[in-house]
Each structure stands twice: as structure tokens, then as C-alpha cells.
Design an enzyme around this catalytic site. Structure first.
Site, PDB file in Angstrom:
ATOM      1  N   GLU A  52       4.801  -4.797  -0.577  1.00 12.22           N
ATOM      2  CA  GLU A  52       3.831  -3.749  -0.901  1.00 12.22           C
ATOM      3  C   GLU A  52       4.474  -2.664  -1.766  1.00 12.22           C
ATOM      4  OE1 GLU A  52       0.524  -4.132   2.618  1.00 12.22           O
ATOM      5  OE2 GLU A  52       2.093  -2.602   2.886  1.00 12.22           O
ATOM      6  N   GLU A  77      -1.618 -10.643   2.953  1.00 12.61           N
ATOM      7  CA  GLU A  77      -1.811  -9.876   4.186  1.00 12.61           C
ATOM      8  C   GLU A  77      -3.277  -9.522   4.365  1.00 12.61           C
ATOM      9  OE1 GLU A  77       0.494  -6.431   5.153  1.00 12.61           O
ATOM     10  OE2 GLU A  77       2.314  -7.214   4.204  1.00 12.61           O
TER      11      GLU A  77
END
Length: 516
Positions: free
Chosen positions: A312, A414
Site C-alpha cells: 500500500e 486486499e
């Protein structure tokens, strides 16, 4: 946000075949009459409360199906009560003169209930659920079937609630298969060591990896920390879990955090051992760490199929040297990681992973900067949690744009959703009533399953996408196996988003993986 019409996706030749697979060519075929409902309901046979109304995805009109009102539920999934009809509603059309072969039906939809788009071409009928989008943003859904008798029947239905449908197309060619049906099981070893028990849908205890695989999960995602305080998510633990996953026939995605603990958009802390290194030393440490893990996996016969260079990393990594406002430094670090992956295992695909799956402007800015500086990568990885990152329509619009803009496959690495608001330990759960409201699905076992099903359907409709990875489906609450590697008393704020309930029994969401 802009919505993007379907265009062909060009996938670079280097990524065709192998794990990423081939992207089937699409040819025109069929011929849906009044596909955009601009001529009212001409060409469609209807039952129940079906009507052509203003407000289409394109043009001026759309189909509205209004079924019996369903009980109120959380979030944006419901339309005003005036949209609900007295019972199920449907519109059907038969398309004839089709050559033998597989055809794909696509439609732009919005929904707030139990609705579906179906295709029956003489063999087994196929259908795809209309996601709970609410009335704001459209999404495209797709389903394919094999023509055996020269004709197909298209069926648009709402069993409860409401649905909007527009721009229905039928074209020859198969829908891209969902190649990744993944689970991030990074925390599983720690949970097991502290006594977690996992049960299948019938309540029988068993190995969690086997239970996942038996339900269609075909990829394990494992994060790597450099020097974690508790020893979990280390190189040694990752190697051991990789053996278990590969023994069950799963593929492997390695997620480098380049930290001793959690790394995400809000924090990208250097490992303690790297904290005082000059930039050249930091870049070399990143290279060496990446090469060490990937080469060890390959040497033990469990090579990584994909590897994320960072987790991320919207704001960069290894702050401040690789922060978003130092793109030259960030690009140099990313390039070092990518080069290390390829040197250690040439067949492993490099993933660059960003959060906020619907943030098209932010993602275009980020990848434009990476590409301008020559950062090598193979796959775009995204996170998208509907309760944090926004509706499915924004996610899909971004997927369409990134796929066509960069010509790279995309994996949703995710996502998750809650099955209850009840707590099961002393740590407050992350997914709470406010996030249930934002997410639009009830916090029930069926609501969790519907949320995951809709995520798969939205991703699967975009050519060039690889699939979906569920984050930490096995992280149930067990004393001692909390979130903080430096604090044994910390608890689990994720247990109500696992796909095993508080007795360890598999929930309905786990069955979703096997349907794709």
C-alpha cells in the site's frame, strides 16, 4: 466520477501465458434488440413491475425492475420505497441466429436487492448477481455461456428490492477466467501456535489451509517483515507457510513491507537495522533482503508466483528517503526491489500495490510518475474495502481505466467485510456499525458473503483483471495472537471479518471462492 465504456485491453506479450494466462480475443456477435431501452420495452417480454425510465447509463433511458420490498438493511443498498413493486419482476429477450461457441453477456447495472442477469444458450444457464451499488454509480457485470442450439435467452430479474439495467450486449467470446481466488494468511501460523481451531462448514476440525483450498482458494498471500519483535512474518516463517500452501496446490504472492511491523498508507517505517543507512546503503539493504527471501523460496522448491515491492505504497516507502514527495528516491528503491525479484526468480511477477481502489486520479498520478522514471513491474495491485474506499462503481471505473491506460493486468490483493458487530476479545473491532453503514451490506454471515460475491463480480467483468485476495480470513481471536508484534497483550480487531465464526466454523463467504 467518470464511467468508462468497455474497450479492449492490450496485455503485453511478456505477460501472456503462464500464471497470468491468455486474454481471449473478443469478436462481435449476436444482436440484442433495444439494448439501451431507448424504445421503451420493445423487444423485451416483461413480468411484474418492469418499466423503461429516464436516467440511463448512456442515452436517456434504462430498465427499472421493482420487486417486493425487502426488510431495511444497512447502507446505501436500498432505493426509496416507491421503487418497490408487489412481487418479482423480470425482462427477457431471445436472440437467435447464433453460431456455435461461447458468448458473453454484459450489462451495466445498479442494484439494491436480490437481482440477477442471466444467460441461457441451450446448455446449463449461467447468471451473475447485480451488486448492491445503491442508486449513484453504475457497474458492469458479465456472464458467459456456450451456444448449442443457435439461440440464447437473456433474463434480467429482481426477486426483491430493485435493479436498474442498461446497455445490454451479447458478443462471441468467453469471459476471462478468474485466475486468482486468494487469501492473505500471514497471521495463520501465530493463531495456530496460540491454539486457534478451524472447522469446515459441517463443523469438523481440520487444517485451515486445506479447508481454504477445498473451498476454491488457489493463492496464498504472505507478508514479510524484516526483524519482527515476535518472530512471526519473518523469512523463516514465510518459508514454512509457503511449503504448506504449495503442498495444497496454491500459488504464492509475497508481500514485502520493508519494515519490522505494519506498513500501509499511514506509516512506512524503516526497519531498525536500516534506520541510519545512507541512501545507497538503504537501497542495497532493500535489494539484499528481497533477493534473500525470493531466492530462498525458489531454492526450497516453492517459488513465488508474484511479489509485491512494498505494501500500500500510495505515499511511498522507507520514509523519508522513498516518500511520495521524493519520487526519484522512491523510484530508485522500487527499481532495486523489482530487479532483486527478477534476479532471484525470473518467472516471478513484480506487483506494485496501492490502497484506495477507487482513487483514479491518485493512481494515475502515481503510476505516471513510476513509469516516467522507468520502474519495472508486471502487475498492478490494489486494495479496496468498500467501507473505507468507496462504492464498487468507483472501483470498477478505475479498473477499466488503469487496465487500458497502462496495459497491465490488475489484481485486487486486499478486501474484506464483517459478518457480525459482536466482539470476541478485548480489542475493539475495526469493522463497526459506522463502517457497516458505509459499506452498504448488513453485518451478517450472508451480508459478508454477498459483499465478497459482488466484489468478485465487479472485478471479473473487467478484461485483464486477475482476481481477488481476501485479507486475513483466518485471523480469529485467540489470546496471545494479537496485532502488535511487540505487545503480547494486544488483541485482534479483525475477528469479525474472518471467514470463520467465533467457534472456528467456516462461514458462507468461504464458499464464494469456489463459485468463480
Amino acid at each position: 466520477m467518470r464511467l468508462f465504456r468497455l474497450v479492449a485491453v492490450a496485455v503485453s506479450a511478456a505477460l501472456v501465458g503462464g500464471f497470468l494466462g491468455n486474454v481471449p480475443a473478443r469478436a462481435s456477435g449476436g444482436g440484442v434488440r433495444n439494448a439501451g431501452f431507448e424504445d421503451g420495452l420493445a423487444g423485451w417480454a416483461t413480468a411484474g413491475a418492469a418499466s423503461a425510465e429516464e436516467g440511463g447509463h448512456t442515452g436517456t433511458a434504462r430498465l427499472t425492475l421493482s420487486a417486493a420490498a425487502e426488510p431495511p438493511s444497512a447502507g446505501a443498498g436500498l432505493a426509496p420505497a416507491s421503487l418497490h413493486g408487489p412481487g418479482p419482476a423480470e425482462a427477457t429477450q431471445r436472440v437467435s441466429g447464433l453460431a456455435r461457441g461461447t458468448y458473453t453477456l454484459r450489462a451495466w447495472v445498479r442494484g439494491g436487492g436480490a437481482a440477477a442477469v442471466s444467460l441461457d444458450c441451450g446448455g446449463p444457464g449461467r447468471d451473475v448477481a447485480v451488486p448492491r451499488t445503491g442508486p449513484e454509480l453504475w457497474v458492469q457485470v458479465a456472464v458467459d455461456a456456450r451456444v448449442t442450439s443457435g439461440r440464447c435467452q437473456i433474463r434480467l430479474t429482481a426477486a426483491s428490492g430493485w435493479a436498474h439495467v442498461d446497455d445490454v450486449t451479447l458478443a462471441r467470446g468467453a469471459l476471462d477466467p478468474v485466475r486468482i481466488k486468494g487469501a492473505d494468511i500471514s497471521h495463520l501460523t501465530k493463531n495456530e501456535d496460540y491454539g486457534a481451531v478451524y472447522r469446515d462448514h459441517r463443523g469438523r476440525p481440520g487444517d485451515a489451509v486445506r479447508i481454504l483450498r477445498d473451498n476454491g482458494v488457489n493463492l496464498a498471500r504472505l507478508k514479510v517483515w524484516v526483524d519482527p519483535a515476535d518472530g512471526y512474518n519473518s523469512k523463516a516463517r514465510v518459508l514454512a507457510m509457503a511449503k504448506r500452501a504449495k503442498a495444497r496446490g496454491m500459488r504464492l504472492l509475497i508481500d514485502f513491507h520493508y519494515s519490522d511491523a505494519w506498513a500501509d498508507p499511514g506509516k512506512q517505517n524503516k526497519p531498525a537495522a536500516w534506520a541510519d543507512l545512507p541512501f545507497d546503503g538503504l537501497r542495497q539493504a532493500l535489494y539484499d533482503h528481497t533477493y534473500d527471501v525470493i531466492s530462498a523460496l525458489r531454492q526450497q522448491g516453492t517459488p513465488a508466483d508474484m511479489a509485491q515491492v512494498g505494501n500500500e505504497i500510495n505515499g511511498g516507502l522507507l520514509w523519508p528517503d522513498g516518500r511520495w514527495d521524493n519520487w526519484d528516491g522512491l523510484a530508485a528503491l522500487l527499481t532495486a526491489g523489482s530487479n532483486a525479484v527478477k534476479a532471484a526468480s525470473p518467472s516471478t511477477k513484480v506487483v506494485l500495490h496501492l490502497a484506495e481502489g477507487g482513487n483514479n486520479g491518485g493512481h494515475v498520478w502515481w503510476f505516471d510518475n513510476a513509469i516516467a522514471r522507468g520502474v519495472p513491474f508486471d502487475v498492478i495491485g490494489l486494495s479496496h474495502y468498500v467501507y473505507w474506499h468507496g462504492p464498487l462503481g468507483a472501483l470498477q471505473a478505475n479498473l477499466f481505466d488503469l487496465s487500458t491506460r497502462y496495459g497491465k493486468p490488475i489484481a485486487l490483493v486486499e478486501t474484506a467485510y464483517g459478518f457480525t458487530l459482536e466482539e470476541n476479545d478485548h480489542e475493539a473491532n475495526i469493522f463497526n456499525a459506522a463502517l457497516e453503514q458505509a459499506g452498504g451490506y448488513p453485518a451478517t454471515p450472508q451480508g459478508q458473503a454477498d459483499a465478497l460475491r459482488d466484489m468478485f463480480n465487479v472485478v471479473a467483468a473487467v478484461p485483464g483483471t486477475l482476481g481477488v485476495v481476501y485479507w486475513e480470513p483466518t485471523w480469529t481471536a485467540v489470546d496471545g495472537a494479537g496485532w502488535d508484534p511487540a505487545d503480547p497483550t494486544s488483541g485482534d480487531g479483525w475477528e469479525n471479518q474472518a471467514v470463520f465464526d467465533y467457534s472456528g466454523r467456516a462461514l458462507p463467504a468461504l464458499k464464494v471462492f469456489g463459485r468463480f
